[in-house]
Enzyme design. Structure first.
Site, short mmCIF file in Angstrom:
data_model
loop_
_atom_site.label_atom_id
_atom_site.label_comp_id
_atom_site.label_asym_id
_atom_site.label_seq_id
_atom_site.Cartn_x
_atom_site.Cartn_y
_atom_site.Cartn_z
CG ASP A 6 -1.50 1.56 1.51
OD1 ASP A 6 -1.75 1.83 0.58
OD2 ASP A 6 -2.03 1.57 2.61
CG ASN A 9 0.41 11.13 -1.80
OD1 ASN A 9 0.87 11.32 -2.44
ND2 ASN A 9 -1.05 10.71 -1.31
CB THR A 10 3.50 9.63 4.55
OG1 THR A 10 2.98 10.96 4.09
CG2 THR A 10 4.77 10.17 5.65
CG ASP A 110 -5.99 6.52 -1.00
OD1 ASP A 110 -6.11 7.11 -2.19
OD2 ASP A 110 -5.75 7.33 -0.40
CG ASP A 130 -7.27 6.79 5.01
OD1 ASP A 130 -5.95 6.73 5.68
OD2 ASP A 130 -7.32 6.34 3.56
#
Length: 258
Positions: A6, A9-10, A110, A130
């Site tokens: 998964d 962005n981080t 996501d 989320d």
């Protein structure tokens, strides 16, 4: 076994599934330049620590909101596991749900995965929150169709903007305030009140508006790193499901299997 990646962005979260059960998980900072070889050095060692080998993995699925990362993860899959990866949302791993928005192709992996998993695990109309780099709030109807949603800055992004654009405000940690008072007595308390309680008000207000627009009872499912923290101080969540996105990957891989 299934290895699910998964890519946010981080962080990139890898999870090892046996059926629908997560047996192990690992997290690494997202870097689209990281090569398949670099992933392998890190991941193969972690597999061994948990008592698994590369031969245990016969399926790999990648869900990514960072398109540049897909190539290097595909190299990892083919070179080190001899597995052709499934790409969430493409080919045999197509979403398989109705995406009822103006630009269906723009839906992030996501959010689609959250919708798939939430519909399979919970009944009725759903609102999925989320808490990631951005905070997304999505509407999924009782048939499992993705109906649209909201994108807001994540709480850490908001804090970074506040600190980065002011000369004297210090960096603080995101945590539950020690008091429910919204009148801060020092700079750090005032910042935490503004960011934390302001964020709670943002989420509660948007969820209330979304419920009114849906017009039917809707179950609220929260996921992401800060869901548990906010669950301590608000009753707006019906479910907190930290593995929702990963479960979506496992469900998609299961459906795509011959």
């Amino acid at each position: 076994m299934l290895l699910a990646a998964d890519v946010g962005n981080t962080n990139v979260v890898f999870a090892l599934f046996e059926g629908r059960e997560i047996k192990a998980r690992w997290r690494i900072a997202t870097d689209a330049r990281r090569t398949g070889d670099e992933y392998a050095v890190w991941l193969l060692q972690l597999l061994a620590i948990e008592g698994y080998t590369r031969e245990d993995i016969d399926q790999i699925i990648i869900g990514s909101v960072v398109p540049r990362s897909i190539h290097n993860l595909s190299v990892l899959s083919r070179k080190y596991f001899d597995v052709e990866p499934m790409i969430a949302g493409a080919g045999g791993a197509d979403w398989g749900i109705e995406v009822d928005v103006d630009e269906p192709r723009s839906l992030g992996a996501d959010r689609a995965l959250n919708a798939i998993a939430a519909h399979e695990k919970y009944e009725g109309d759903l609102i999925v929150i989320d808490f990631g780099t951005a905070t997304t709030i999505d509407a999924v109807d009782f048939n499992g169709a993705y109906k649209g949603g909201i994108i807001a800055p994540g709480i850490n992004l908001s804090l970074d903007a506040l600190v980065g654009n002011t000369a004297k405000l210090p960096r603080i940690a995101i945590e539950k305030p020690s008091s429910k008072s919204v009148i801060g007595r020092n700079t750090e308390d005032q910042m935490l009140i503004g960011v934390f309680w302001g964020y709670v008000a943002l989420i509660e207000g948007l969820v209330a508006r979304m419920k009114a627009e849906i017009g039917r009872p809707a179950r609220v499912v929260a996921t992401g790193g800060l869901a548990l923290l906010f669950d301590e101080i608000t009753d707006m969540f019906d479910e907190v499901d930290s593995d929702l996105t990963l479960d979506g990957l496992a469900i998609l891989a299961e459906r795509a299997s011959p």
